[in-house]
Design an enzyme around this catalytic site. Structure first.
Site, short mmCIF file in Angstrom:
data_model
loop_
_atom_site.label_atom_id
_atom_site.label_comp_id
_atom_site.label_asym_id
_atom_site.label_seq_id
_atom_site.Cartn_x
_atom_site.Cartn_y
_atom_site.Cartn_z
N THR A 35 32.69 42.77 44.63
CA THR A 35 31.59 42.08 45.35
C THR A 35 30.62 43.14 46.31
O THR A 35 29.37 42.59 46.27
CB THR A 35 32.20 41.02 46.47
OG1 THR A 35 32.91 40.15 45.45
CG2 THR A 35 31.43 40.28 47.21
N SER B 207 36.46 41.53 39.34
CA SER B 207 37.90 41.49 39.30
C SER B 207 38.46 40.98 37.68
O SER B 207 39.56 41.70 37.30
CB SER B 207 38.62 40.72 40.38
OG SER B 207 38.22 41.34 41.62
N THR C 280 37.83 42.71 45.73
CA THR C 280 38.99 42.37 46.54
C THR C 280 39.93 41.44 45.84
O THR C 280 40.94 41.37 46.60
CB THR C 280 38.37 41.61 47.88
OG1 THR C 280 37.42 40.31 47.65
CG2 THR C 280 37.36 42.51 48.59
#
Length: 379
Positions: free
Chosen positions: A49, A97, A130
Site C-alpha cells: 500500500t 499482497s 500490510t
C-alpha cells in the site's frame, strides 16, 4: 542615479561572490560527513500500500492501478532523512499482497542477506504489503543469516491520500534501523511508532492505522522522534555473536523450487474432512490446522488427518483463537504449534519440510526455534 545603480550592482555581486565561496564549501563538508559518518541503510522494496495510489484522496480502500516507487516516498523525506542515515534503494518488487508467492519471499530473503553482507551496509528496511507483512517478516526472521537490523514497514493508506501514514512509518523504520538497537533481534516490524518481534506481531484490524500489535506479549519498544526505547527483546539475543544465533534455514543452500508446499485448513462446527483428503491426494507435504480452542478440529477432520498422516503428510496443530498455546504431545505426524499463529506455523513447517524429510527433526525445530524463551536458570 547611475552611481547608485552601479553601487547596488557592486553590492549584489559581492553578496553573490560571498555565497559562491562559502555556502558550497560548507555544503560539501556536510555531504562528506553524512556519507562517511552516518549509518548506511538499504531499503529493499517489495511494494504494498505504501507505493500504491487511490482513485481519490479520501478513498482509503479504493486502489487505483497506478503505483509509485519507494524512491518517490523516500524523496518526500528529504532533507530530514539525510540527517539520519545514508539511504540507498533496491526495489526488488512492487507487488501487492495478493500477488506475493513463496518464490518472492525466497528472493527477498536472499536480497536482504546480500545487502547486509556488504560491510558498508549497517541495516536493511523492507517495505511490503500490510495484509501479509506479519508472514513476510517471520519468513525473513527464520531465514536471514545476518545479525544486522532488519526492519519491515509499510502503510495502511495509499500514497496520495489524506493522512498517508507511509512517510512517517518509513522515516521511523529508517531511524530505528540506523540506530542499531535491534541488532540480533532478528526481523522486527515497525508501524505506527511501535516495533514488534516478527514472531509475535499480528495484524489485528482490516482498516485502522494502529492495526499491528504483539498479542499478549506486546511491543518491543517505541520510536518517539529521536527517542528509541527498547523495553524487551526476543530471546535469541542471548545467542548474539555465536553460531547458535542463526537458524538452519539458509536459503542459499536450496533452490526456490525446493520450498515445500504447505497449506492451512480452518476448523469450525461440522467442518468437512474433504479439503484435507484433497490436499493429501494432491501431494501437499504439510498441513496446518487452525483449530478451535486448544487446537481442536471436527471428527471428520480428525479422521481425514489420520488417513493423511498414514500417507506421510506432516500436520501442525494451531489455534484459531489468536492467543494461547497448543503444546506438543509427541503424537506421530502431528506437531503442536504452541502459540504460533496458523499462518506463521505454516511458514515454519514449510522451512522444516524444505530442510528435512524427518518429521521428528521438524518437531524439534518447532519446540526450539518455534518457541523461543528466556531461561536464566542453571538447568
Amino acid at each position: 542615479m547611475n552611481k547608485r545603480r552601479v553601487f547596488n550592482k557592486i553590492v549584489a555581486a559581492a553578496i553573490a561572490l560571498t555565497t559562491t565561496l562559502t555556502v558550497p564549501s560548507f555544503q560539501q563538508k556536510t555531504d562528506a560527513a553524512s556519507t562517511t559518518d552516518l549509518p548506511h541503510v538499504t531499503i529493499v522494496g517489495m511494494g504494498g500500500t505504501i507505493t500504491s495510489t487511490a482513485y481519490g484522496r479520501d478513498l482509503f480502500q479504493s486502489y487505483a492501478p497506478e503505483k509509485v516507487s519507494i524512491s518517490d516516498i523516500l524523496n518526500r523525506l528529504q532533507p530530514e532523512i539525510s540527517k539520519i542515515a545514508d539511504v540507498k534503494v533496491h526495489e526488488l518488487y512492487n507487488i501487492n499482497s495478493a500477488e506475493t508467492k513463496s518464490s518472492n519471499l525466497y528472493d527477498l530473503s536472499l536480497a536482504i542477506d546480500e545487502a547486509l553482507a556488504d560491510d558498508a551496509v549497517d541495516a536493511v528496511v523492507v517495505n511490503a504489503g500490510t495484509n501479509i507483512m506479519e508472514e513476510l517478516a517471520y519468513f525473513s526472521d527464520l531465514t536471514v543469516q545476518s545479525e544486522k537490523p532488519v526492519v519491515f514497514t509499510g502503510s495502511m493508506r495509499q500514497s496520495n491520500t489524506f493522512s498517508f501514514d507511509g512517510e512517517a512509518n518509513l522515516f521511523n523504520a529508517i531511524r530505528l534501523a540506523a540506530s542499531g538497537e535491534t541488532k540480533c533481534y532478528g526481523t522486527v516490524l515497525m508501524m505506527n511508532d511501535e516495533f514488534f518481534a516478527a514472531r509475535d506481531v499480528r495484524k489485528s484490524d482490516a482498516l485502522r492505522l494502529d492495526t499491528f500489535d504483539g498479542g499478549r506479549y506486546g511491543a518491543l519498544g517505541t520510536v518517539d522522534e529521536n527517542r528509541i526505547r527498547s523495553v524487551r527483546a526476543p530471546a535469541r539475543v542471548k545467542a548474539c555473536g555465536t553460531d547458535a544465533w542463526k537458524t538452519p534455514f539458509d536459503l542459499k543452500k536450496v533452490n526456490k523450487e525446493d520450498l515445500a508446499q504447505v497449506e492451512v485448513i480452518y476448523s469450525y462446527t461440522e467442518a468437512s474432512g474433504l479439503p484435507i483428503r484433497a490436499l493429501a491426494d494432491a501431494g501437499v507435504k504439510g498441513i496446518v490446522t487452525a483449530g478451535h480452542g486448544a487446537g481442536g478440529i471436527s471428527t471428520d477432520q480428525i479422521n481425514a488427518r489420520k488417513e493423511a498422516v498414514e500417507k506421510g503428510v506432516v500436520f501442525v496443530s494451531a489455534t484459531r483463537t489468536g492467543s494461547g498455546a497448543v503444546y506438543d504431545s509427541g503424537t506421530p505426524g502431528i506437531i503442536g504449534a504452541a502459540d504460533l499463529m496458523p499462518q506463521k506455523a505454516r511458514i515454519l513447517l514449510q522451512m522444516g519440510l524444505t530442510f528435512s524429510k524427518d518429521p521428528e527433526q521438524v518437531r524439534e525445530w518447532f519446540t526450539s526455534i518455534g518457541v523461543p524463551e528466556f531461561n536464566m536458570s542453571d538447568r
